[in-house]
Write a protein that holds these residues in place. Structure first.
Motif, PDB file in Angstrom:
ATOM      1  N   SER A  11      37.028  37.533  28.510  1.00 52.67           N
ATOM      2  CA  SER A  11      36.240  36.292  28.534  1.00 52.67           C
ATOM      3  C   SER A  11      36.405  35.529  29.849  1.00 52.67           C
ATOM      4  O   SER A  11      35.549  34.719  30.199  1.00 52.67           O
ATOM      5  N   LEU A  12      37.482  35.775  30.567  1.00 48.05           N
ATOM      6  CA  LEU A  12      37.746  35.056  31.819  1.00 48.05           C
ATOM      7  C   LEU A  12      37.333  35.832  33.057  1.00 48.05           C
ATOM      8  O   LEU A  12      37.564  35.381  34.179  1.00 48.05           O
ATOM      9  N   ALA A  13      36.737  36.986  32.873  1.00 47.20           N
ATOM     10  CA  ALA A  13      36.338  37.835  34.005  1.00 47.20           C
ATOM     11  C   ALA A  13      35.414  37.084  34.952  1.00 47.20           C
ATOM     12  O   ALA A  13      34.568  36.304  34.526  1.00 47.20           O
ATOM     13  N   GLY A  14      35.592  37.332  36.223  1.00 53.70           N
ATOM     14  CA  GLY A  14      34.757  36.707  37.245  1.00 53.70           C
ATOM     15  C   GLY A  14      33.713  37.685  37.737  1.00 53.70           C
ATOM     16  O   GLY A  14      33.199  38.503  36.985  1.00 53.70           O
ATOM     17  N   ARG A  15      33.428  37.619  39.004  1.00 51.25           N
ATOM     18  CA  ARG A  15      32.451  38.528  39.599  1.00 51.25           C
ATOM     19  C   ARG A  15      33.123  39.851  39.938  1.00 51.25           C
ATOM     20  O   ARG A  15      34.342  39.950  39.996  1.00 51.25           O
ATOM     21  N   GLU A  16      32.327  40.846  40.200  1.00 53.50           N
ATOM     22  CA  GLU A  16      32.869  42.163  40.538  1.00 53.50           C
ATOM     23  C   GLU A  16      33.518  42.134  41.915  1.00 53.50           C
ATOM     24  O   GLU A  16      33.068  41.423  42.812  1.00 53.50           O
ATOM     25  N   PHE A  17      34.606  42.914  42.058  1.00 50.95           N
ATOM     26  CA  PHE A  17      35.281  43.052  43.340  1.00 50.95           C
ATOM     27  C   PHE A  17      35.980  44.400  43.384  1.00 50.95           C
ATOM     28  O   PHE A  17      36.112  45.076  42.370  1.00 50.95           O
ATOM     29  N   SER A  45      36.348  46.387  37.283  1.00 55.97           N
ATOM     30  CA  SER A  45      35.613  45.883  38.447  1.00 55.97           C
ATOM     31  C   SER A  45      35.587  44.354  38.486  1.00 55.97           C
ATOM     32  O   SER A  45      35.158  43.773  39.471  1.00 55.97           O
ATOM     33  N   LYS A  46      36.086  43.685  37.415  1.00 54.37           N
ATOM     34  CA  LYS A  46      36.033  42.226  37.352  1.00 54.37           C
ATOM     35  C   LYS A  46      37.392  41.561  37.186  1.00 54.37           C
ATOM     36  O   LYS A  46      37.471  40.338  37.179  1.00 54.37           O
ATOM     37  N   TRP A  47      38.475  42.330  37.032  1.00 54.11           N
ATOM     38  CA  TRP A  47      39.793  41.732  36.872  1.00 54.11           C
ATOM     39  C   TRP A  47      40.902  42.749  37.085  1.00 54.11           C
ATOM     40  O   TRP A  47      40.688  43.954  36.995  1.00 54.11           O
ATOM     41  N   ILE A  48      42.068  42.205  37.395  1.00 55.56           N
ATOM     42  CA  ILE A  48      43.321  42.949  37.423  1.00 55.56           C
ATOM     43  C   ILE A  48      44.262  42.187  36.501  1.00 55.56           C
ATOM     44  O   ILE A  48      44.378  40.961  36.594  1.00 55.56           O
ATOM     45  N   VAL A  49      44.922  42.900  35.621  1.00 54.05           N
ATOM     46  CA  VAL A  49      45.901  42.268  34.742  1.00 54.05           C
ATOM     47  C   VAL A  49      47.120  43.187  34.664  1.00 54.05           C
ATOM     48  O   VAL A  49      46.984  44.406  34.608  1.00 54.05           O
ATOM     49  N   PHE A  50      48.293  42.586  34.743  1.00 53.89           N
ATOM     50  CA  PHE A  50      49.517  43.364  34.619  1.00 53.89           C
ATOM     51  C   PHE A  50      50.593  42.506  33.962  1.00 53.89           C
ATOM     52  O   PHE A  50      50.574  41.276  34.043  1.00 53.89           O
ATOM     53  N   LYS A  51      51.494  43.187  33.296  1.00 52.56           N
ATOM     54  CA  LYS A  51      52.581  42.506  32.598  1.00 52.56           C
ATOM     55  C   LYS A  51      53.768  42.367  33.543  1.00 52.56           C
ATOM     56  O   LYS A  51      54.083  43.287  34.289  1.00 52.56           O
ATOM     57  N   THR A  52      54.411  41.195  33.500  1.00 50.73           N
ATOM     58  CA  THR A  52      55.577  40.952  34.333  1.00 50.73           C
ATOM     59  C   THR A  52      56.784  40.624  33.461  1.00 50.73           C
ATOM     60  O   THR A  52      56.646  40.163  32.320  1.00 50.73           O
ATOM     61  N   ASN A  53      57.938  40.864  34.020  1.00 49.60           N
ATOM     62  CA  ASN A  53      59.198  40.512  33.374  1.00 49.60           C
ATOM     63  C   ASN A  53      60.065  39.832  34.426  1.00 49.60           C
ATOM     64  O   ASN A  53      61.101  40.343  34.829  1.00 49.60           O
TER      65      ASN A  53
END
Length: 110
Positions: A11-17, A45-53
């Motif tokens: 739902s928070l995706a922006g434009r393609e990059f 193409s619209k987001w990068i998400v990764f889990k951090t610790n």
């Protein structure tokens, strides 16, 4: 990633990059990248998400690109609550912002 977090990310995706270029910026200094305790990443193409610790944040980091060609970074708990967000970041600012929010402590600077 829980379905709740995944729906929030979509739902928070922006434009393609080009996520590969952005990943190159994020991983240019491997010491910083791995200090975040990164695991379980996903890209589109619209987001990068990764889990951090990290020291300050244990959860998800979401990176999107706005229509003005500036990045937006959000920190999301494992339960899907946004705890921090910043927009208007240039590509050379995203690593410093994420590091400050996820891991950086003043003792590392000595």
């Amino acid at each position: 990633m829980s379905p709740k977090v995944f729906e929030l990310v979509r739902s928070l995706a922006g434009r393609e990059f080009d996520f590969e270029q952005t990943m190159h910026v994020l991983t240019a200094d491997r010491n910083i990248w791995w200090s975040w305790g990164v695991s379980n990443g996903k890209c589109s193409s619209k987001w990068i998400v990764f889990k951090t610790n990290g020291h300050h944040h244990k959860g998800w980091v979401l990176i999107t690109l706005g229509w003005e060609d500036l990045y937006k970074v959000r920190l999301i708990t494992t339960h899907g609550r946004i705890t921090a967000e910043r927009d208007g970041l240039y590509f050379d600012q995203i690593v410093d912002y994420i590091d400050e929010k996820v891991e950086k402590i003043s003792a590392y600077e000595h």
